[in-house]
Enzyme design. Structure first.
Site, PDB file in Angstrom:
ATOM      1  CE  LYS A 122      49.482  81.246  44.273  1.00  0.00           C
ATOM      2  NZ  LYS A 122      47.948  80.887  44.236  1.00  0.00           N
ATOM      3  CE  LYS A 149      49.820  83.606  40.938  1.00  0.00           C
ATOM      4  NZ  LYS A 149      48.262  83.197  41.174  1.00  0.00           N
ATOM      5  CB  SER A 171      48.860  91.664  40.543  1.00  0.00           C
ATOM      6  OG  SER A 171      49.283  91.031  41.630  1.00  0.00           O
TER       7      SER A 171
END
Length: 336
Positions: A196, A248, A274
């Site tokens: 991440k 991610k 997003s």
């Protein structure tokens, strides 16, 4: 002389291209992230993510029904509380919004879909970090692990089937697995957000969860410059007992995703975050790109790089499109 090679033979029509497509997506490979907010009477639009909302319990239930009908594989829940504190007390409160929403949806839909929960403190802390802070204001890794263990038990008891460990604390998978097993939650799976990155693509998400973040998360999320480190993190999480590992964001980290997919012996997922969603929606709203083709192409690229499942805010829409055109059928459209 050898015969002329003509690869174009397999591109000459839409049925031919569909027949020989190397990458196909099934609706069950898509997971829908959802935000459930406390203290609202109707869904509240998220300005930076057109088409997405903070849900009430009732609107969340209606959205889950739509996801199930479209064949979407599961949902990932995020809670948006009205009150926050330094240790994120709402995250472990059985009456906290995330646990309430999980229980509400798992009781209704747990046999029809996979209810998953985000396991991180950032939505619940008044400083917006993913862990508790020490006296110097730095994130205390080991103290945070204790909060994660308590969160894991609370979420498992609420009915979450997969816990999404997204905080990027060292040792989080092993610590949570040990706590779950000791509490009798042997069947609760762990999705480790292993690679991440500290990306600029999280901006709209912070609006979606009403983030209180001050500063940044660069001391625990990964440096975008590092590729090998992503694979190292994933292998560590697998060794600690992760059932699934995550990369991610997705689109700017396809190299990392491919590395992890090539080395992993557990399922590999990716999160189309997003900012990826917002950029496509903004460009499409200005007429600069073909929105439907861009959605299909972006998801195809993520699966092509090695993702078994993709978390995407377009999960329902794209699953419906796949159902209309035939599962795995590439979206047709004009060439350049």
């Amino acid at each position: 002389m050898p015969p002329t090679l003509r690869p174009r033979r397999l591109r000459q029509s839409a049925p031919m291209r569909r027949l020989v497509a190397e990458t196909r997506i099934h609706p069950a490979q898509l997971v829908l992230p959802m935000f459930v907010a406390e203290g609202i009477d109707e869904p509240r639009a998220i300005r930076s993510m057109p088409g997405q909302v903070q849900h009430t319990l009732d609107s969340a239930a209606r959205e889950v029904e739509r996801a199930i009908a479209a064949g979407v594989g599961g949902i990932m829940l995020f809670g948006v509380p009205t009150a926050k504190d330094a240790v994120g007390s709402g995250a472990t409160d059985p009456d906290g919004i995330l646990n309430v929403a999980t229980r509400f949806l798992a009781e209704r839909f747990g046999d029809a879909t996979v209810v998953q929960t985000d396991l991180c403190l950032d939505e619940f802390t008044d400083h917006g970090h993913c862990g508790v802070l020490d006296e110097r204001g730095a994130v205390d890794n080991d103290a945070t692990l204790e909060r994660y263990a308590a969160m894991a038990i609370a979420q498992a008891e609420a009915g979450s089937q997969i816990l999404g460990l997204s905080g990027m604390m060292d040792g989080q998978v092993e610590h949570v697995r040990t706590a779950l097993d000791a509490a009798g939650h042997l069947d609760t799976a762990i999705l480790a957000y292993s690679a991440k990155y500290a990306t600029a693509l999280y901006g709209p998400f912070r609006e979606a969860v009403d983030s209180s973040l001050t500063g940044d998360r660069k001391t625990y999320q990964q440096d975008p410059a590092n590729r090998r480190e992503g694979l190292r993190e994933a292998l560590l999480d697998i060794a600690e007992g992760a059932d699934i590992v995550m990369v991610k964001p997705a689109s700017l980290y396809l190299d990392v995703l491919a590395d992890v997919a090539a080395a992993s012996d557990v399922p590999v997922w990716a999160y189309q975050v997003s900012g990826e969603y917002a950029m496509v929606e903004a460009a499409a709203a200005n007429g600069w790109i073909d929105r439907d083709r861009m959605i299909a192409e972006s998801l195809t690229s993520i699966v092509r790089a090695g993702a078994d499942v993709v978390l995407t805010y377009w999960a329902i829409e794209h699953a419906q499109l796949l159902g209309t055109h035939g599962l795995g059928a590439p979206t047709t459209g004009a060439g350049r």
